[in-house]
Write a protein that holds these residues in place. Structure first.
Motif, short mmCIF file in Angstrom:
data_model
loop_
_atom_site.label_atom_id
_atom_site.label_comp_id
_atom_site.label_asym_id
_atom_site.label_seq_id
_atom_site.Cartn_x
_atom_site.Cartn_y
_atom_site.Cartn_z
N GLY A 147 0.79 -1.22 0.00
CA GLY A 147 0.00 0.00 0.00
C GLY A 147 0.83 1.28 0.00
N SER A 148 2.14 1.18 0.25
CA SER A 148 2.97 2.39 0.21
C SER A 148 3.39 2.67 -1.23
N ASP A 149 3.95 3.85 -1.43
CA ASP A 149 4.40 4.25 -2.77
C ASP A 149 5.57 3.39 -3.23
N LEU A 150 5.56 3.06 -4.51
CA LEU A 150 6.68 2.34 -5.12
C LEU A 150 7.70 3.39 -5.55
N LEU A 151 8.86 3.34 -4.98
CA LEU A 151 9.94 4.28 -5.31
C LEU A 151 10.91 3.61 -6.27
N THR A 152 11.34 4.34 -7.25
CA THR A 152 12.28 3.80 -8.23
C THR A 152 13.46 4.75 -8.33
N PHE A 153 14.67 4.21 -8.25
CA PHE A 153 15.86 5.04 -8.41
C PHE A 153 16.91 4.29 -9.24
N GLU A 154 17.76 5.08 -9.90
CA GLU A 154 18.78 4.54 -10.79
C GLU A 154 19.90 3.89 -9.99
N LEU A 155 20.58 2.94 -10.64
CA LEU A 155 21.70 2.24 -9.99
C LEU A 155 23.01 2.51 -10.75
N PRO A 156 23.81 3.47 -10.32
CA PRO A 156 25.11 3.68 -10.95
C PRO A 156 26.12 2.63 -10.49
N GLY A 157 27.08 2.32 -11.33
CA GLY A 157 28.18 1.43 -10.97
C GLY A 157 27.87 -0.05 -11.04
N ALA A 158 26.76 -0.45 -11.65
CA ALA A 158 26.45 -1.87 -11.81
C ALA A 158 27.26 -2.43 -12.98
N LYS A 159 27.79 -3.64 -12.85
CA LYS A 159 28.53 -4.28 -13.94
C LYS A 159 27.55 -5.06 -14.79
N ILE A 160 27.59 -4.82 -16.10
CA ILE A 160 26.64 -5.38 -17.07
C ILE A 160 27.39 -6.22 -18.09
N ALA A 161 26.76 -7.31 -18.56
CA ALA A 161 27.33 -8.13 -19.63
C ALA A 161 26.28 -8.35 -20.71
N VAL A 162 26.73 -8.38 -21.95
CA VAL A 162 25.90 -8.82 -23.07
C VAL A 162 26.49 -10.16 -23.48
N ALA A 163 25.72 -11.23 -23.34
CA ALA A 163 26.18 -12.58 -23.66
C ALA A 163 25.42 -13.07 -24.90
N CYS A 164 26.17 -13.56 -25.89
CA CYS A 164 25.56 -14.00 -27.15
C CYS A 164 25.95 -15.45 -27.43
#
Length: 189
Positions: free
Chosen positions: A65-82
């Protein structure tokens, strides 16, 4: 005597021409290894560009019932796997990190540019979150996010996006929260 030498010379030239004609001539015969790499797009000047972009965000809900808060995440390590085709299927990856707004752009290596149906062959994974991230408590590094092809861009750049990757914090599912201002949408996990 001169006529015999001329005939021998003509026979010799004919033999050399016949020998060269029987040997297949490859591109290696005409180009250096560096030139071949550049022609194939593996040199310093790539012949095409393929980028994958997106954003990583954390959704936070204190209680139902409380507000859904959304914030950005700097410094996350990301991979694109193919997954690539060939006699041996193997995964090829490219890596990057999110900026201060949680956005990432990863340039794929040229060996992946010709992958058929790239949006089906590649996925994005969030490998690691910053140590101080609240979303790190429930993050699953094995989760993968599909790509969508973005509209065509200028200069032959092919662009794909994973959209906004929403990670949840806490034990309250985002569906039990009031959708607040901000990024909106549902969790991708």
């Amino acid at each position: 005597m001169q006529q015999q030498q001329l005939v021998l010379l003509l026979l010799l030239v004919a033999a050399v021409v016949a020998t060269e004609a029987a040997m297949p001539i490859s591109m290696e015969h005409y180009f250096s290894p560096g030139e071949l790499a550049r022609i194939a797009g593996y040199g310093e000047e790539p012949v095409s560009t393929v980028v994958v972009s997106g954003q990583v965000a954390c959704e936070f809900c204190v209680r139902p019932g409380s507000d859904l808060l959304t914030f950005e995440l700097p410094g996350a390590k990301i991979a694109v796997a193919c997954q690539t085709e060939g006699p041996i299927r193997r995964a090829n990856s490219a890596f990057g990190a999110t900026d201060e707004l949680g956005n990432f752009t990863i340039h794929l290596p040229s060996r992946l540019h010709a992958t058929p149906r790239l949006e089906n062959a590649c996925v994005v994974r969030v490998l690691r979150l910053p140590p101080d991230s609240a979303c790190g408590l429930r993050h699953r590094a094995a989760a993968s996010y599909r790509l969508r092809q973005s509209p065509a861009t200028a200069d032959g750049v092919r662009a794909y996006t994973a959209g906004v990757i929403r990670l949840q914090h806490g034990d309250t599912p985002s569906g039990e929260c009031v959708q607040g201002e901000g990024m909106g949408g549902a969790c991708s996990m």
